[in-house]
Design a protein around this motif. Structure first.
Motif, PDB file in Angstrom:
ATOM      1  N   UNK A   1       0.858  -1.182   0.000  1.00  0.00           N
ATOM      2  CA  UNK A   1       0.000   0.000   0.000  1.00  0.00           C
ATOM      3  C   UNK A   1       0.894   1.231   0.000  1.00  0.00           C
ATOM      4  N   UNK A   2       1.415   1.633  -1.185  1.00  0.00           N
ATOM      5  CA  UNK A   2       2.389   2.726  -1.237  1.00  0.00           C
ATOM      6  C   UNK A   2       1.843   4.061  -0.773  1.00  0.00           C
ATOM      7  N   UNK A   3       0.505   4.250  -0.786  1.00  0.00           N
ATOM      8  CA  UNK A   3      -0.043   5.527  -0.358  1.00  0.00           C
ATOM      9  C   UNK A   3       0.223   5.777   1.130  1.00  0.00           C
ATOM     10  N   UNK A   4       0.507   4.734   1.908  1.00  0.00           N
ATOM     11  CA  UNK A   4       0.755   4.890   3.333  1.00  0.00           C
ATOM     12  C   UNK A   4       2.232   5.113   3.646  1.00  0.00           C
ATOM     13  N   UNK A   5       3.085   5.096   2.650  1.00  0.00           N
ATOM     14  CA  UNK A   5       4.522   5.237   2.845  1.00  0.00           C
ATOM     15  C   UNK A   5       5.032   6.254   1.845  1.00  0.00           C
ATOM     16  N   UNK A   6       5.518   7.401   2.359  1.00  0.00           N
ATOM     17  CA  UNK A   6       5.930   8.492   1.474  1.00  0.00           C
ATOM     18  C   UNK A   6       7.061   8.072   0.547  1.00  0.00           C
ATOM     19  N   UNK A   7       8.012   7.289   1.073  1.00  0.00           N
ATOM     20  CA  UNK A   7       9.126   6.849   0.242  1.00  0.00           C
ATOM     21  C   UNK A   7       8.682   5.941  -0.883  1.00  0.00           C
ATOM     22  N   UNK A   8       7.804   4.997  -0.570  1.00  0.00           N
ATOM     23  CA  UNK A   8       7.306   4.074  -1.592  1.00  0.00           C
ATOM     24  C   UNK A   8       6.422   4.805  -2.604  1.00  0.00           C
ATOM     25  N   UNK A   9       5.652   5.790  -2.123  1.00  0.00           N
ATOM     26  CA  UNK A   9       4.810   6.550  -3.044  1.00  0.00           C
ATOM     27  C   UNK A   9       5.671   7.343  -4.018  1.00  0.00           C
ATOM     28  N   UNK A  10       6.763   7.927  -3.524  1.00  0.00           N
ATOM     29  CA  UNK A  10       7.676   8.656  -4.407  1.00  0.00           C
ATOM     30  C   UNK A  10       8.301   7.716  -5.420  1.00  0.00           C
ATOM     31  N   UNK A  11       8.648   6.508  -4.981  1.00  0.00           N
ATOM     32  CA  UNK A  11       9.217   5.514  -5.881  1.00  0.00           C
ATOM     33  C   UNK A  11       8.204   5.111  -6.955  1.00  0.00           C
ATOM     34  N   UNK A  12       6.954   4.978  -6.547  1.00  0.00           N
ATOM     35  CA  UNK A  12       5.918   4.625  -7.512  1.00  0.00           C
ATOM     36  C   UNK A  12       5.741   5.723  -8.553  1.00  0.00           C
ATOM     37  N   UNK A  13       5.763   6.974  -8.123  1.00  0.00           N
ATOM     38  CA  UNK A  13       5.633   8.079  -9.064  1.00  0.00           C
ATOM     39  C   UNK A  13       6.786   8.091 -10.069  1.00  0.00           C
ATOM     40  N   UNK A  14       7.989   7.798  -9.588  1.00  0.00           N
ATOM     41  CA  UNK A  14       9.147   7.739 -10.482  1.00  0.00           C
ATOM     42  C   UNK A  14       8.978   6.629 -11.508  1.00  0.00           C
ATOM     43  N   UNK A  15       8.510   5.474 -11.061  1.00  0.00           N
ATOM     44  CA  UNK A  15       8.295   4.354 -11.979  1.00  0.00           C
ATOM     45  C   UNK A  15       7.203   4.673 -12.987  1.00  0.00           C
ATOM     46  N   UNK A  16       6.144   5.312 -12.531  1.00  0.00           N
ATOM     47  CA  UNK A  16       5.066   5.693 -13.444  1.00  0.00           C
ATOM     48  C   UNK A  16       5.581   6.654 -14.501  1.00  0.00           C
TER      49      UNK A  16
END
Length: 262
Positions: free
Chosen positions: A233-248
């Motif tokens: 659930x990347x929305x609950x983790x700022x680091x993972x959410x940033x990583x997801x945005x980079x991948x997108x």
């Protein structure tokens, strides 16, 4: 029987990884099966523990990487070892309950126009997971993240993205095959070079699917099922959410933002 290989990329949680490994071994009969467990330099010591674990089966090999390469590169690390007909990409939170690996492999070999497939996955409590998807667009990925919180238009967009407006009780072509549990013809996996190594995590399975679609069809096979805990659930983790945005960003730069197949 087809010659089968599978890879689980582990990162921490020794007990969960062991459960996944044992379920795959117990439900995949025959000597023509190789299971690779790749530990991505788990900081909790999962890798050395796995390497010392006696699974009682010579078909499993544990490989401890010196550093965390990410999901896709972790899977790519064993590509040179593969001599199978069909290769399976498995998450460490997937539990297999029957002999679906050889059955799915045989289905792929019996349908030469299909190069990649996924089964129907369920949560441990029996709820269905809506993982077969259409090709991503920025709007659909945004809706995927926000639908549980806002509903309405975003919920409808997410239902379209996850193909809930289609009959998913029968085998059918899909445009996005989840990396949680995917079967791919080994020659195709090698031809397309495995996962794009520029992704560390997130959306690399969408990218892999688009490249597989250049080789043939990708299918949902709901007659085969497995259990998937689905912790992410990347929305609950700022680091993972940033990583997801980079991948997108990488994905859409590579494939464009429009609808449809490659």
């Amino acid at each position: 029987m087809p010659k089968i290989s599978a890879c689980i990329v582990a990162y921490c949680d020794y007990d969960e990884v062991c459960a996944a490994v044992r379920s795959a071994l117990a439900n995949t009969p025959g000597d023509d099966f190789a299971l690779y467990v790749v530990d991505n330099a788990s900081p909790d010591g999962c890798g050395p523990r796995l390497a010392q674990t006696d699974f009682g089966d010579v078909r499993v090999q544990v490989i401890c990487l010196p550093k965390n390469l990410g999901f896709g590169k972790g899977h790519n690390s064993i590509m040179d070892r593969l001599t199978s007909d069909v290769h399976f990409i498995l998450n460490p939170d997937v539990i297999i309950h029957d002999d679906i690996l050889p059955q799915m492999a045989q289905w792929l070999l019996d349908h030469p126009g299909v190069v990649m497939a996924t089964p129907q996955l369920y949560f441990p409590d029996g709820r269905i997971q809506n993982l077969p998807r259409r090709k991503p667009t920025p709007w659909l990925l945004l809706a995927r993240q926000l639908a549980p919180r806002f509903g309405g238009v975003m919920q409808k967009a997410d239902e379209h993205y996850t193909m809930q407006d289609e009959d998913l009780t029968i085998p059918r072509p899909i445009e996005f095959c989840t990396g949680s549990f995917a079967a791919i013809r080994t020659d195709v996996f090698k031809t397309i070079g495995g996962f794009d190594p520029e992704y560390f995590m997130y959306v690399e399975d969408a990218d892999l699917t688009q490249r597989a679609l250049r080789q043939g069809l990708v299918y949902l096979l709901p007659q085969f099922t497995a259990t998937h805990a689905w912790h992410r659930d990347p929305m609950r983790d700022a680091g993972k959410f940033k990583m997801q945005l980079k991948s997108m960003g990488r994905y859409f730069k590579k494939w464009g933002i429009g609808k449809g197949n490659v």
